[in-house]
Motif scaffolding. Structure first.
Motif, short mmCIF file in Angstrom:
data_model
loop_
_atom_site.label_atom_id
_atom_site.label_comp_id
_atom_site.label_asym_id
_atom_site.label_seq_id
_atom_site.Cartn_x
_atom_site.Cartn_y
_atom_site.Cartn_z
N ILE A 11 -15.31 75.56 47.78
CA ILE A 11 -15.96 74.53 48.58
C ILE A 11 -17.31 75.07 49.04
N ALA A 12 -18.36 74.33 48.74
CA ALA A 12 -19.71 74.70 49.17
C ALA A 12 -20.07 76.13 48.77
N ASP A 13 -19.82 76.44 47.51
CA ASP A 13 -20.16 77.75 46.94
C ASP A 13 -19.42 78.92 47.57
N ARG A 14 -18.30 78.63 48.20
CA ARG A 14 -17.44 79.70 48.74
C ARG A 14 -16.04 79.50 48.20
N VAL A 15 -15.36 80.61 47.97
CA VAL A 15 -13.99 80.55 47.47
C VAL A 15 -13.04 80.85 48.62
N TYR A 16 -12.03 79.99 48.74
CA TYR A 16 -11.05 80.11 49.80
C TYR A 16 -9.68 80.36 49.19
N PRO A 17 -9.16 81.58 49.36
CA PRO A 17 -7.80 81.84 48.86
C PRO A 17 -6.78 81.28 49.85
N LEU A 18 -5.80 80.59 49.34
CA LEU A 18 -4.78 79.97 50.18
C LEU A 18 -3.39 80.29 49.65
N THR A 19 -2.44 80.40 50.56
CA THR A 19 -1.04 80.51 50.19
C THR A 19 -0.36 79.25 50.70
N ILE A 20 0.18 78.47 49.78
CA ILE A 20 0.66 77.13 50.11
C ILE A 20 2.03 76.87 49.49
N ASP A 21 2.65 75.78 49.92
CA ASP A 21 3.83 75.27 49.24
C ASP A 21 3.35 74.59 47.96
N PRO A 22 4.09 74.73 46.87
CA PRO A 22 3.67 74.08 45.62
C PRO A 22 3.43 72.57 45.77
N SER A 23 4.15 71.93 46.67
CA SER A 23 4.00 70.48 46.85
C SER A 23 2.63 70.11 47.44
N TYR A 46 -30.24 63.08 50.49
CA TYR A 46 -30.89 63.37 51.77
C TYR A 46 -31.55 64.74 51.68
N ALA A 47 -32.51 64.96 52.52
CA ALA A 47 -33.21 66.25 52.53
C ALA A 47 -32.40 67.28 53.33
N VAL A 48 -31.18 67.49 52.89
CA VAL A 48 -30.30 68.44 53.57
C VAL A 48 -30.02 69.60 52.62
N ARG A 49 -30.39 70.76 53.02
CA ARG A 49 -30.17 71.93 52.17
C ARG A 49 -29.21 72.93 52.81
N ASP A 50 -29.05 72.84 54.13
CA ASP A 50 -28.16 73.76 54.83
C ASP A 50 -26.72 73.34 54.59
N LYS A 51 -25.93 74.23 54.02
CA LYS A 51 -24.53 73.92 53.69
C LYS A 51 -23.73 73.51 54.92
N GLN A 52 -24.02 74.11 56.06
CA GLN A 52 -23.29 73.76 57.28
C GLN A 52 -23.54 72.30 57.66
N ASP A 53 -24.79 71.86 57.54
CA ASP A 53 -25.10 70.46 57.83
C ASP A 53 -24.39 69.52 56.86
N VAL A 54 -24.40 69.89 55.59
CA VAL A 54 -23.74 69.07 54.57
C VAL A 54 -22.25 68.98 54.85
N LEU A 55 -21.64 70.12 55.15
CA LEU A 55 -20.20 70.12 55.43
C LEU A 55 -19.87 69.36 56.71
N ALA A 56 -20.75 69.42 57.70
CA ALA A 56 -20.54 68.65 58.93
C ALA A 56 -20.59 67.16 58.63
N MET A 57 -21.52 66.75 57.78
CA MET A 57 -21.63 65.35 57.40
C MET A 57 -20.38 64.90 56.61
N CYS A 58 -19.87 65.77 55.74
CA CYS A 58 -18.64 65.48 55.00
C CYS A 58 -17.47 65.32 55.97
N ALA A 59 -17.35 66.25 56.90
CA ALA A 59 -16.26 66.19 57.88
C ALA A 59 -16.33 64.90 58.69
#
Length: 98
Positions: A11-23, A46-59
């Protein structure tokens, strides 16, 4: 108890390792894909280049959809309840008239 699954989501050029239930895997992968698509859309439109701003808008977009669904559900439930009450009164009046 089911075995846990180890996955990596990007997500947003970062990799997040997760341990989850298969479901949970399908839902998490779809969610990550939706976030990536929406972030790309915001960056292109939009003229948004900062990943934090983009992720805030997504959230904000995803959270507002959830909140609006809750509001719509309450409004629909109220409307259905009122209709059922009116129908109940109509049926009761027809039954008592006989």
């Amino acid at each position: 108890m089911a075995e846990k699954l180890k996955i990596k989501l990007s997500i947003a050029d970062r990799v997040y390792p997760l341990t989850i239930d298969p479901s949970q895997e399908e839902g998490l992968r779809k969610a990550a894909k939706n976030i990536e698509q929406l972030a790309k859309k915001f960056e292109q439109n939009y003229a948004v280049r900062d990943k934090q701003d983009v992720l805030a808008m997504c959230a904000l977009q995803f959270a507002s959809k959830i909140e609006q669904k809750g509001i719509d559900t309450v409004e629909n439930t109220t409307e259905v309840t009122e209709r059922l009450k009116a129908l109940d009164q109509l049926v009761s009046s027809k039954i008592s008239a006989k």
